[in-house]
Design a protein around this motif. Structure first.
Motif, PDB file in Angstrom:
ATOM      1  N   ALA A 240       6.715  -2.816  13.959  1.00 21.72           N
ATOM      2  CA  ALA A 240       7.835  -3.247  13.126  1.00 21.72           C
ATOM      3  C   ALA A 240       8.969  -2.232  13.179  1.00 21.72           C
ATOM      4  CB  ALA A 240       7.379  -3.461  11.686  1.00 21.72           C
ATOM      5  N   LEU A 241       8.633  -0.946  13.125  1.00 19.11           N
ATOM      6  CA  LEU A 241       9.664   0.094  13.215  1.00 19.11           C
ATOM      7  C   LEU A 241      10.427   0.005  14.529  1.00 19.11           C
ATOM      8  CD1 LEU A 241       7.724   3.146  11.726  1.00 19.11           C
ATOM      9  CD2 LEU A 241       9.791   2.105  10.768  1.00 19.11           C
ATOM     10  N   THR A 242       9.712  -0.236  15.606  1.00 20.50           N
ATOM     11  CA  THR A 242      10.350  -0.370  16.916  1.00 20.50           C
ATOM     12  C   THR A 242      11.283  -1.576  16.950  1.00 20.50           C
ATOM     13  OG1 THR A 242       8.474   0.667  18.035  1.00 20.50           O
ATOM     14  CG2 THR A 242       9.922  -0.718  19.377  1.00 20.50           C
ATOM     15  N   ARG A 243      10.805  -2.703  16.443  1.00 18.94           N
ATOM     16  CA  ARG A 243      11.617  -3.927  16.467  1.00 18.94           C
ATOM     17  C   ARG A 243      12.849  -3.793  15.565  1.00 18.94           C
ATOM     18  NH1 ARG A 243       9.557  -8.604  14.719  1.00 18.94           N
ATOM     19  NH2 ARG A 243      10.473  -9.847  16.393  1.00 18.94           N
ATOM     20  N   ILE A 244      12.685  -3.148  14.426  1.00 17.34           N
ATOM     21  CA  ILE A 244      13.816  -2.955  13.515  1.00 17.34           C
ATOM     22  C   ILE A 244      14.857  -2.026  14.141  1.00 17.34           C
ATOM     23  CG2 ILE A 244      14.464  -1.888  11.310  1.00 17.34           C
ATOM     24  CD1 ILE A 244      11.662  -2.984  10.295  1.00 17.34           C
ATOM     25  N   ARG A 245      14.391  -0.973  14.800  1.00 15.83           N
ATOM     26  CA  ARG A 245      15.307  -0.051  15.471  1.00 15.83           C
ATOM     27  C   ARG A 245      16.045  -0.758  16.601  1.00 15.83           C
ATOM     28  NH1 ARG A 245      11.860   3.330  16.695  1.00 15.83           N
ATOM     29  NH2 ARG A 245      11.501   2.787  18.885  1.00 15.83           N
ATOM     30  N   GLU A 246      15.329  -1.541  17.389  1.00 19.64           N
ATOM     31  CA  GLU A 246      15.964  -2.252  18.503  1.00 19.64           C
ATOM     32  C   GLU A 246      16.965  -3.293  18.019  1.00 19.64           C
ATOM     33  OE1 GLU A 246      12.645  -3.774  20.664  1.00 19.64           O
ATOM     34  OE2 GLU A 246      12.268  -1.879  21.727  1.00 19.64           O
ATOM     35  N   ALA A 247      16.748  -3.831  16.812  1.00 15.24           N
ATOM     36  CA  ALA A 247      17.688  -4.799  16.246  1.00 15.24           C
ATOM     37  C   ALA A 247      18.896  -4.116  15.623  1.00 15.24           C
ATOM     38  CB  ALA A 247      16.977  -5.660  15.199  1.00 15.24           C
ATOM     39  N   GLY A 248      18.855  -2.783  15.501  1.00 12.80           N
ATOM     40  CA  GLY A 248      19.993  -2.039  14.974  1.00 12.80           C
ATOM     41  C   GLY A 248      20.037  -1.941  13.459  1.00 12.80           C
ATOM     42  N   PHE A 249      18.875  -2.066  12.799  1.00  7.95           N
ATOM     43  CA  PHE A 249      18.877  -2.079  11.322  1.00  7.95           C
ATOM     44  C   PHE A 249      18.026  -0.964  10.714  1.00  7.95           C
ATOM     45  CE2 PHE A 249      19.665  -6.712  12.200  1.00  7.95           C
ATOM     46  CZ  PHE A 249      20.987  -6.714  11.745  1.00  7.95           C
ATOM     47  N   GLU A 250      17.754   0.102  11.471  1.00  6.10           N
ATOM     48  CA  GLU A 250      16.901   1.147  10.911  1.00  6.10           C
ATOM     49  C   GLU A 250      17.561   1.851   9.729  1.00  6.10           C
ATOM     50  OE1 GLU A 250      16.021   4.255  13.705  1.00  6.10           O
ATOM     51  OE2 GLU A 250      17.909   3.954  14.774  1.00  6.10           O
ATOM     52  N   ASP A 251      18.896   1.758   9.606  1.00  8.63           N
ATOM     53  CA  ASP A 251      19.577   2.363   8.466  1.00  8.63           C
ATOM     54  C   ASP A 251      19.487   1.493   7.214  1.00  8.63           C
ATOM     55  OD1 ASP A 251      21.193   0.409   9.690  1.00  8.63           O
ATOM     56  OD2 ASP A 251      23.020   1.285   8.835  1.00  8.63           O
ATOM     57  N   ARG A 252      19.065   0.233   7.364  1.00 11.24           N
ATOM     58  CA  ARG A 252      18.992  -0.696   6.235  1.00 11.24           C
ATOM     59  C   ARG A 252      17.564  -1.013   5.809  1.00 11.24           C
ATOM     60  NH1 ARG A 252      23.380  -3.643   4.710  1.00 11.24           N
ATOM     61  NH2 ARG A 252      25.284  -3.394   5.947  1.00 11.24           N
ATOM     62  N   VAL A 253      16.585  -0.666   6.632  1.00 14.93           N
ATOM     63  CA  VAL A 253      15.194  -1.051   6.373  1.00 14.93           C
ATOM     64  C   VAL A 253      14.300   0.175   6.364  1.00 14.93           C
ATOM     65  CG1 VAL A 253      13.247  -2.459   7.111  1.00 14.93           C
ATOM     66  CG2 VAL A 253      15.582  -3.279   7.502  1.00 14.93           C
ATOM     67  N   GLU A 254      13.518   0.317   5.300  1.00 13.25           N
ATOM     68  CA  GLU A 254      12.500   1.353   5.205  1.00 13.25           C
ATOM     69  C   GLU A 254      11.128   0.687   5.233  1.00 13.25           C
ATOM     70  OE1 GLU A 254      10.811   4.793   2.133  1.00 13.25           O
ATOM     71  OE2 GLU A 254      12.641   3.672   1.638  1.00 13.25           O
ATOM     72  N   VAL A 255      10.292   1.074   6.189  1.00 17.08           N
ATOM     73  CA  VAL A 255       8.949   0.500   6.317  1.00 17.08           C
ATOM     74  C   VAL A 255       7.941   1.539   5.853  1.00 17.08           C
ATOM     75  CG1 VAL A 255       7.290  -0.628   7.823  1.00 17.08           C
ATOM     76  CG2 VAL A 255       9.737  -0.820   8.320  1.00 17.08           C
ATOM     77  N   ARG A 256       7.241   1.225   4.761  1.00 19.87           N
ATOM     78  CA  ARG A 256       6.292   2.168   4.188  1.00 19.87           C
ATOM     79  C   ARG A 256       4.858   1.714   4.435  1.00 19.87           C
ATOM     80  NH1 ARG A 256       8.828   2.733  -1.934  1.00 19.87           N
ATOM     81  NH2 ARG A 256      10.920   3.495  -1.325  1.00 19.87           N
ATOM     82  N   LEU A 257       4.000   2.661   4.789  1.00 22.01           N
ATOM     83  CA  LEU A 257       2.565   2.400   4.842  1.00 22.01           C
ATOM     84  C   LEU A 257       2.047   2.657   3.435  1.00 22.01           C
ATOM     85  CD1 LEU A 257       0.392   1.632   6.942  1.00 22.01           C
ATOM     86  CD2 LEU A 257      -0.094   4.068   7.177  1.00 22.01           C
ATOM     87  N   SER A 258       2.003   1.587   2.639  1.00 23.36           N
ATOM     88  CA  SER A 258       1.763   1.757   1.211  1.00 23.36           C
ATOM     89  C   SER A 258       1.138   0.515   0.617  1.00 23.36           C
ATOM     90  CB  SER A 258       3.092   2.059   0.500  1.00 23.36           C
ATOM     91  OG  SER A 258       2.952   2.024  -0.900  1.00 23.36           O
ATOM     92  N   ASP A 259       0.324   0.705  -0.406  1.00 21.28           N
ATOM     93  CA  ASP A 259      -0.227  -0.380  -1.205  1.00 21.28           C
ATOM     94  C   ASP A 259       0.856  -0.876  -2.167  1.00 21.28           C
ATOM     95  OD1 ASP A 259      -1.761  -1.412  -3.767  1.00 21.28           O
ATOM     96  OD2 ASP A 259      -3.237  -1.400  -2.149  1.00 21.28           O
ATOM     97  N   TYR A 260       0.884  -2.168  -2.429  1.00 21.63           N
ATOM     98  CA  TYR A 260       1.899  -2.715  -3.331  1.00 21.63           C
ATOM     99  C   TYR A 260       1.849  -2.070  -4.711  1.00 21.63           C
ATOM    100  CZ  TYR A 260      -1.841  -5.580  -5.427  1.00 21.63           C
ATOM    101  OH  TYR A 260      -2.982  -5.999  -6.068  1.00 21.63           O
ATOM    102  N   ARG A 261       0.665  -1.611  -5.113  1.00 23.50           N
ATOM    103  CA  ARG A 261       0.507  -1.007  -6.434  1.00 23.50           C
ATOM    104  C   ARG A 261       1.175   0.355  -6.544  1.00 23.50           C
ATOM    105  NH1 ARG A 261      -5.616  -3.207  -6.049  1.00 23.50           N
ATOM    106  NH2 ARG A 261      -5.096  -2.733  -3.882  1.00 23.50           N
ATOM    107  N   GLN A 262       1.521   0.948  -5.407  1.00 24.42           N
ATOM    108  CA  GLN A 262       2.127   2.275  -5.396  1.00 24.42           C
ATOM    109  C   GLN A 262       3.649   2.234  -5.384  1.00 24.42           C
ATOM    110  OE1 GLN A 262       0.245   3.551  -1.753  1.00 24.42           O
ATOM    111  NE2 GLN A 262      -1.446   4.569  -2.835  1.00 24.42           N
ATOM    112  N   VAL A 263       4.238   1.046  -5.289  1.00 21.23           N
ATOM    113  CA  VAL A 263       5.687   0.922  -5.180  1.00 21.23           C
ATOM    114  C   VAL A 263       6.327   1.186  -6.540  1.00 21.23           C
ATOM    115  CG1 VAL A 263       7.611  -0.602  -4.591  1.00 21.23           C
ATOM    116  CG2 VAL A 263       5.458  -0.747  -3.311  1.00 21.23           C
TER     117      VAL A 263
END
Length: 421
Positions: A240-263
């Protein structure tokens, strides 16, 4: 001299890896009495169904219809006697039965799921049905293990049968029958309708629970949203990080390896596509409380969820199934009524819009299954053996049959909060 009460396990599928597939290679230990009862129940059920069950090429049972070729009846009934529907699926994996049109056979069974076992025995479900292992409970640690079991198999495997958007959820088509070439547009249509429902636009603070391979986050970022998306799959996050970077949106999207309960934080919109199925009934209150806690005043929650009828949920909620054992450990499909009950009792959220489109999932699954079959050699090249391919084919067909029969549905749900003065 008394006869033994059960037969010992015996190797039944030569050439199959016994460490990878122990319960496919070996027939289960099952008492003769239990096997005999299972055979009697199954024969009775098949005799009343619109299909043709052929036993060992000699005996036909049923009212006529799609062919179910039971090549090894003794093994077939023994597995069902030992572990019910888990044994039914393992018998298919072991090639003890087959069907020229697997979806058609499974659709007949799904159409009649409520009546396959006599009512008198259904009341004893707690005695004969296997219980879910405690190790599959969706605690934070358990959820990571359960998600990894399925989604960390191989990004390359999923790419073989999904379309270019890598969307692993129901598409939304303009019409039927669906075509492979139209699947990417249908996936975008599904995503866009969910983002529209959540009111995602320029400047929206969006939380996505369940990243997948990033397509929804990319679509949301293209609208001008600021996206935080969380996943428990390391494999998915990496791609997902690779695809987001290639789409040019890494400055708008943060991808976290996280459980929903930790947000933490506050979000104008929260979206989640077919993730609630992995939450587990014990944690539904926590899940919806988390949505309520994270939603900013005036915000919206848009969920896509696979659902089952409430009466079927109530009778099967604690049963350990073939899907739990081999595909989605710890999973449970909710009903619409269950979502209403949980949100009413534990949150200030209400379902304010509900759009079902189960027929679209049947077509989506058909396209995935056909493509998976066509690319069998490439699946093999990735290191997945013939039993895996047969298991995955059964999973896709089993799911498709659920939607074709109406036993399963998929819905987009809009939840909003009752704001207090």
């Amino acid at each position: 001299m008394t006869a033994p009460t059960s037969a010992p396990p015996a190797e039944h599928t030569p050439g199959t890896d016994p460490e990878r597939w122990p319960d496919v290679v070996a027939l289960p230990a099952a008492s003769r009495a239990r096997t005999a009862v299972a055979e009697r129940i199954v024969r009775r059920a098949l005799s009343k169904l619109p299909l043709r069950a052929r036993l060992a090429g000699r005996e036909d049972i049923g009212l006529g219809g799609p062919l179910m070729d039971i090549r090894d009846p003794d093994a077939f009934f023994r597995r069902i006697g030992a572990s019910g529907l888990i044994g039914f699926g393992e018998s298919y994996m072991a090639r003890e039965w087959d069907a020229p049109d697997l979806v058609a056979v499974l659709t007949v069974l799904a159409d009649n799921a409520a009546d396959l076992v006599p009512r008198s025995l259904q009341r004893l479900r707690g005695v004969w049905a296997l219980r879910k292992p405690t190790g599959q409970l969706n605690t934070p640690e358990g959820s990571r293990n359960n998600i990894s079991h399925h989604y960390d198999l191989s990004n390359e495997l999923f790419a073989l049968f999904l379309d270019e958007t890598l969307s692993y959820s129901s598409a939304l088509f303009r019409g039927f029958p669906a075509e492979q070439a139209l699947l990417p547009a249908a996936q975008h249509r599904k995503i866009d309708r969910l983002l529209d429902a959540a009111g995602v636009t320029e400047g929206t603070r969006l939380l996505e629970i369940g990243t997948g391979w990033g397509e929804l986050a990319i679509r949301a970022a293209a609208r001008g949203a600021r996206v935080v998306t969380v996943t428990l799959s390391a494999e998915q996050r990496s791609l997902a990080l690779t695809r987001i970077r290639e789409a040019g949106f890494e400055d708008r999207v943060e991808v976290r390896l996280s459980d929903y309960r930790q947000v933490t934080g506050a979000y104008d919109a929260i979206v989640s596509v077919e993730m609630i199925e992995a939450v587990g009934e014990e944690f539904w209150p926590v899940y919806f409380q988390t949505l309520d806690r994270l939603l900013a005043p005036g915000g919206r929650v848009a969920l896509q969820a696979i659902t089952m009828p409430d009466d079927r949920l109530r009778v099967s909620r604690s049963t350990y199934t073939w899907i739990h054992k081999y595909i989605f450990p710890g999973g449970l499909l909710p009903s619409t009524e269950a979502v209403r009950r949980v949100t009413a009792e534990h949150t200030h959220l209400n379902i304010t819009q509900r759009i079902p489109f189960g027929a679209h999932y049947a077509e989506t699954l058909r396209l995935w299954r056909e493509r998976f079959t066509e690319r069998a050699a490439e699946v093999d090249a990735l290191g997945f053996d013939a039993v895996f391919r047969r298991m995955w084919t059964f999973y896709l067909a089993y799911s498709e049959a659920g939607f074709r029969s109406g036993y399963l549905d998929v819905q987009q749900l809009l939840l909003t909060r009752e704001e207090t003065a």
